[in-house]
Design a protein around this motif. Structure first.
Motif, PDB file in Angstrom:
ATOM      1  N   LEU A 281     -10.718   4.740   2.439  1.00 11.18           N
ATOM      2  CA  LEU A 281      -9.903   3.556   2.674  1.00 11.18           C
ATOM      3  C   LEU A 281      -8.626   3.681   1.860  1.00 11.18           C
ATOM      4  O   LEU A 281      -8.678   3.874   0.647  1.00 11.18           O
ATOM      5  N   SER A 282      -7.487   3.572   2.519  1.00 14.59           N
ATOM      6  CA  SER A 282      -6.222   3.723   1.801  1.00 14.59           C
ATOM      7  C   SER A 282      -5.835   2.412   1.126  1.00 14.59           C
ATOM      8  O   SER A 282      -6.154   1.320   1.595  1.00 14.59           O
ATOM      9  N   LEU A 283      -5.140   2.565  -0.002  1.00 11.91           N
ATOM     10  CA  LEU A 283      -4.589   1.443  -0.756  1.00 11.91           C
ATOM     11  C   LEU A 283      -3.096   1.679  -0.877  1.00 11.91           C
ATOM     12  O   LEU A 283      -2.674   2.758  -1.285  1.00 11.91           O
ATOM     13  N   SER A 284      -2.301   0.667  -0.539  1.00 11.71           N
ATOM     14  CA  SER A 284      -0.862   0.823  -0.640  1.00 11.71           C
ATOM     15  C   SER A 284      -0.203  -0.496  -0.986  1.00 11.71           C
ATOM     16  O   SER A 284      -0.629  -1.556  -0.521  1.00 11.71           O
ATOM     17  N   ALA A 285       0.841  -0.410  -1.796  1.00 10.98           N
ATOM     18  CA  ALA A 285       1.643  -1.590  -2.100  1.00 10.98           C
ATOM     19  C   ALA A 285       2.555  -1.917  -0.920  1.00 10.98           C
ATOM     20  O   ALA A 285       3.162  -2.974  -0.879  1.00 10.98           O
ATOM     21  N   HIS A 286       2.632  -1.014   0.031  1.00 10.70           N
ATOM     22  CA  HIS A 286       3.464  -1.217   1.221  1.00 10.70           C
ATOM     23  C   HIS A 286       2.570  -1.697   2.359  1.00 10.70           C
ATOM     24  O   HIS A 286       1.547  -1.106   2.644  1.00 10.70           O
TER      25      HIS A 286
ATOM     26  N   ASP B 275       4.152   1.528   9.396  1.00  8.01           N
ATOM     27  CA  ASP B 275       4.294   2.985   9.327  1.00  8.01           C
ATOM     28  C   ASP B 275       3.421   3.585   8.229  1.00  8.01           C
ATOM     29  O   ASP B 275       2.878   4.671   8.382  1.00  8.01           O
ATOM     30  N   TYR B 276       3.227   2.881   7.103  1.00  9.44           N
ATOM     31  CA  TYR B 276       2.324   3.365   6.054  1.00  9.44           C
ATOM     32  C   TYR B 276       0.884   3.346   6.559  1.00  9.44           C
ATOM     33  O   TYR B 276       0.122   4.265   6.319  1.00  9.44           O
ATOM     34  N   ARG B 277       0.550   2.281   7.256  1.00 10.59           N
ATOM     35  CA  ARG B 277      -0.795   2.161   7.815  1.00 10.59           C
ATOM     36  C   ARG B 277      -1.040   3.302   8.812  1.00 10.59           C
ATOM     37  O   ARG B 277      -2.059   3.981   8.741  1.00 10.59           O
ATOM     38  N   GLN B 278      -0.105   3.498   9.707  1.00 10.33           N
ATOM     39  CA  GLN B 278      -0.244   4.543  10.720  1.00 10.33           C
ATOM     40  C   GLN B 278      -0.337   5.922  10.084  1.00 10.33           C
ATOM     41  O   GLN B 278      -1.169   6.739  10.469  1.00 10.33           O
ATOM     42  N   GLU B 279       0.516   6.186   9.082  1.00  7.24           N
ATOM     43  CA  GLU B 279       0.495   7.491   8.420  1.00  7.24           C
ATOM     44  C   GLU B 279      -0.829   7.732   7.701  1.00  7.24           C
ATOM     45  O   GLU B 279      -1.369   8.840   7.727  1.00  7.24           O
TER      46      GLU B 279
ATOM     47  N   LEU C  95      -5.876  -0.939   3.256  1.00 12.24           N
ATOM     48  CA  LEU C  95      -5.786  -2.201   2.528  1.00 12.24           C
ATOM     49  C   LEU C  95      -4.448  -2.255   1.806  1.00 12.24           C
ATOM     50  O   LEU C  95      -3.994  -1.244   1.262  1.00 12.24           O
ATOM     51  N   SER C  96      -3.828  -3.427   1.805  1.00  9.90           N
ATOM     52  CA  SER C  96      -2.542  -3.594   1.133  1.00  9.90           C
ATOM     53  C   SER C  96      -2.734  -4.222  -0.232  1.00  9.90           C
ATOM     54  O   SER C  96      -3.604  -5.067  -0.418  1.00  9.90           O
ATOM     55  N   LYS C  97      -1.901  -3.787  -1.175  1.00 11.69           N
ATOM     56  CA  LYS C  97      -1.863  -4.401  -2.493  1.00 11.69           C
ATOM     57  C   LYS C  97      -0.738  -5.425  -2.486  1.00 11.69           C
ATOM     58  O   LYS C  97       0.287  -5.162  -1.862  1.00 11.69           O
TER      59      LYS C  97
END
Length: 152
Positions: free
Chosen positions: A98-103, A107-111, A121-123
């Motif tokens: 599961l990815s975690l990103s502040a963005h 496009d971040y989700r897709q990448e 999941l977004s931070k």
């Protein structure tokens, strides 16, 4: 939080509680995540960069005790979360990542999905949403299903 050395000498029996590999370079975020995940009844192993995540996930998997879930920050030093995930998937790693990103941009989700993550999941993290997502990947973990207070 469990140290990498705590994984030495794993036995052949199933590991309980479920183990989460938390790849997060921010120490404060590691502590916050660890507290929350421990409250949900999960065992947390934290690393601070993508290379460590890749090495530890691979070693645990090859030892026959893969992590039940990997939470992978996308922007980390040495190897970022995208590359660590791609390498794990190229090596055949089957577990949920599961990815975690502040963005929160699409496009971040897709990448991250293209890199091989199962979910994103977004931070800052919505802890109730995290519990919902974890239930999807840990369907037999009772503590997650008993944590209805997180769904309010």
């Amino acid at each position: 939080m469990i140290a990498v050395s705590d994984l030495d000498g794993l036995e052949d029996e199933a590991i309980w509680p479920p183990r989460v590999l938390l790849a997060e370079d921010n120490r404060d975020m590691q502590q916050i995540f660890s507290r929350q995940l421990t409250t949900l009844g999960l065992q947390v192993v934290g690393v601070a960069n993508g290379r460590s995540a890749l090495e530890l996930a691979t070693a645990a998997w090859k030892a026959g005790h893969p992590f039940d879930v990997i939470l992978m920050d996308l922007e980390m030093p040495i190897i970022d979360g995208y590359e660590a995930t791609r390498q794990l998937r190229n090596d055949g790693y089957p577990g949920p990542i599961l990815s975690l990103s502040a963005h929160s941009a699409d496009d971040y989700r897709q990448e991250s999905l293209l890199a091989g993550c199962n979910d994103c999941l977004s931070k800052p993290i919505d802890w109730a949403q995290l519990a919902v997502v974890l239930r999807k990947y840990l369907p037999n973990h009772v503590a997650l299903h008993d944590s209805r207070r997180d769904d309010r």
